[in-house]
Write an enzyme that holds these catalytic residues in place. Sequence first.
Site, mmCIF file in Angstrom:
data_model
loop_
_atom_site.group_PDB
_atom_site.id
_atom_site.type_symbol
_atom_site.label_atom_id
_atom_site.label_comp_id
_atom_site.label_asym_id
_atom_site.label_seq_id
_atom_site.Cartn_x
_atom_site.Cartn_y
_atom_site.Cartn_z
ATOM 1 N N HIS A 203 129.892 65.269 -17.168
ATOM 2 C CA HIS A 203 130.399 64.414 -18.046
ATOM 3 C C HIS A 203 132.399 64.857 -18.462
ATOM 4 C CE1 HIS A 203 129.149 66.932 -20.965
ATOM 5 N NE2 HIS A 203 130.200 66.368 -21.840
ATOM 6 N N HIS A 265 129.159 70.952 -14.475
ATOM 7 C CA HIS A 265 130.195 71.245 -15.687
ATOM 8 C C HIS A 265 131.565 72.914 -14.985
ATOM 9 C CE1 HIS A 265 128.738 69.193 -17.986
ATOM 10 N NE2 HIS A 265 128.160 68.731 -18.777
ATOM 11 N N LYS A 365 125.413 79.094 -26.097
ATOM 12 C CA LYS A 365 125.330 78.230 -27.281
ATOM 13 C C LYS A 365 125.405 79.394 -28.332
ATOM 14 C CE LYS A 365 123.906 74.542 -25.810
ATOM 15 N NZ LYS A 365 124.262 73.180 -25.454
HETATM 16 C C1 BG6 Z 1 126.226 68.898 -21.724
HETATM 17 C C2 BG6 Z 1 124.544 69.352 -22.110
HETATM 18 O O1 BG6 Z 1 126.475 68.151 -20.190
HETATM 19 O O2 BG6 Z 1 127.571 68.997 -22.564
HETATM 20 C C3 BG6 Z 1 125.432 70.088 -23.436
HETATM 21 O O3 BG6 Z 1 123.979 69.729 -21.780
HETATM 22 C C4 BG6 Z 1 126.191 70.445 -23.924
HETATM 23 O O4 BG6 Z 1 124.567 71.570 -23.678
HETATM 24 C C5 BG6 Z 1 127.666 69.222 -23.141
HETATM 25 O O5 BG6 Z 1 126.333 70.667 -25.142
HETATM 26 C C6 BG6 Z 1 128.817 69.386 -24.042
HETATM 27 O O6 BG6 Z 1 129.477 68.745 -23.845
HETATM 28 P P1 BG6 Z 1 130.901 68.121 -24.189
HETATM 29 O O7 BG6 Z 1 131.575 67.347 -23.668
HETATM 30 O O8 BG6 Z 1 130.795 68.093 -26.113
HETATM 31 O O9 BG6 Z 1 131.646 69.165 -24.984
#
Ligand code: BG6
Length: 514
Positions: A203, A265, A365
């Site tokens: 995403h 990511h 985290k």
């Molecule tokens: C997700 C992870 O893909 O991305 C999560 O599984 C993480 O652990 C999240 O918190 C972060 O996404 P965003 O868009 O909130 O930065």
Amino acid sequence: MTQNDQHPLEELGHQQRTLDPCLLVIFGATGDLTSRKLFPAIYNLKREGQLPASFACTGFARRKKSHEEFRDEMKEAINKHSRVKPIDESIWGSFQDKIFYHESSFDEPEGYKKLKTFLEELDTKFGTKGNRVFYLSTQPSYFPIIIEQLEQNGLMYNYETVKDKWSRVIIEKPFGHDLDSAHALQADLLKHIAEPQLFRIDHYLGKETVQNLLAFRFSNSIFESLWNGRYIDHVQITAAEELGIGTRGKFYEEQGLSRDFIQNHLMQLLSLVAMEPPHNLSADAVRDEKVKVLECISPFNEETFETNACRGQYEKGFISGEAVKGYREEDNVDPKSSVETYAALKLYIDNWRWDGVPFYIRGGKRLPKRATEIAVTFKLPPGKLFCKTGQKIEPDTLAIRIQPNEGISLKMNCKVPGPSSPIQPVKMDFRYGAFFGLAPPEAYERLICDCIVGDSTLFARQDEVFNSWRILTPLLEYWGSKKPENFPNYQAGSWGPKVSDDMMERDGRKWRLI
Ligand code: BG6
């Protein structure tokens, strides 16, 4: 739209696209992702008139619940997590009638047979013409099972022969657990569906600021001549989160942070920052260049396991003044777990542009704040012009803030007015919110629409995924075989373990203060 059509970036902004009627089925509908991200995204798409006129959505999960209960839960989730709150009752009122719940376990053929009948009824009711998006938001171990069941029960259409309707699968990350399992998963999935039906979601690629990386790099000429090892000292990519693992203990125990967001990511961000200009903006041209970057990175090995990588796990501490648990005290976590919740890596891209430039990547985290950014630090100017007074000049730094406070800032040196000429860093700052007057849409909004349109540009291609695993798998295996003796090694609310600062210090550098 085919993969070679115009890329959305060329459209410069949101333009209405024609979306086929369709049904969306979310597997793992009672999970965290569905309530935190997917339903808020679907609601906002509806609110902005971006969903197809003929559309309905069905949650699929094991827990027993009625359509009404599911709708109420999703309404509450939207009220809690949507970027626009509170929910607009006039929109929700009619939209909720298009939301359904289907109870079944993921491996039970009977559940899929009933789903097929149910979806066909919805087709008749809503005019959705047999088109389907299946969103797999389950534990990764269920992916092959669900796809096999979908195909065997007539829910996935043959890509070659069925032309009057389509079925696509959005599959969450991580895709596989390491290089071998990613290959095995791919081979398994291709027994049941064709590659163009598979949308591997990362995403981050749907975030406006991440898409802007391409526009920023390739629609401005000022930085391009500097974008190489002659002028750039190093690059830091950070993804920090205040959040702990929440209700995802089981998932984290299986995956750890490196598989949760470094393999996907952060490696995506790295390839976008480092890639060469693509010859056009089609899905494949962009992804070809990203893959080339990954191909230039050597896998971790015995010489780099300890020097170019480190890991951490949070212990109890304070976040924004509130006491929070340590990782080992979280639900569904082994009290002796050696799973990492922090990781930092140093990578080199072995090509002409980036020879000798370290890329430092860190993610964690329970760090002090939520912040994702890419910081490019330039080399100091040659000579000692301004060193007479003994003052130290700071290097110019370009910081691209992915989130929050989305924007770009350039720190550069400037003479303080007055006769004594001290040099001081100043900052030029561009902020999306202030300039464009609106918060960027959530990544999932964009990606769900892209899948309905059939545009895979912002989804990960198989060779990107494999290359990323190729680099990281030896390290993950090494970590798996060598239990960390000092876990937990950073306090919740701190900037991670000391070993990470040590890694930078050995290179005479520091992590940026964000
Ligand atoms: C997700 C992870 O893909 O991305 C999560 O599984 C993480 O652990 C999240 O918190 C972060 O996404 P965003 O868009 O909130 O930065």
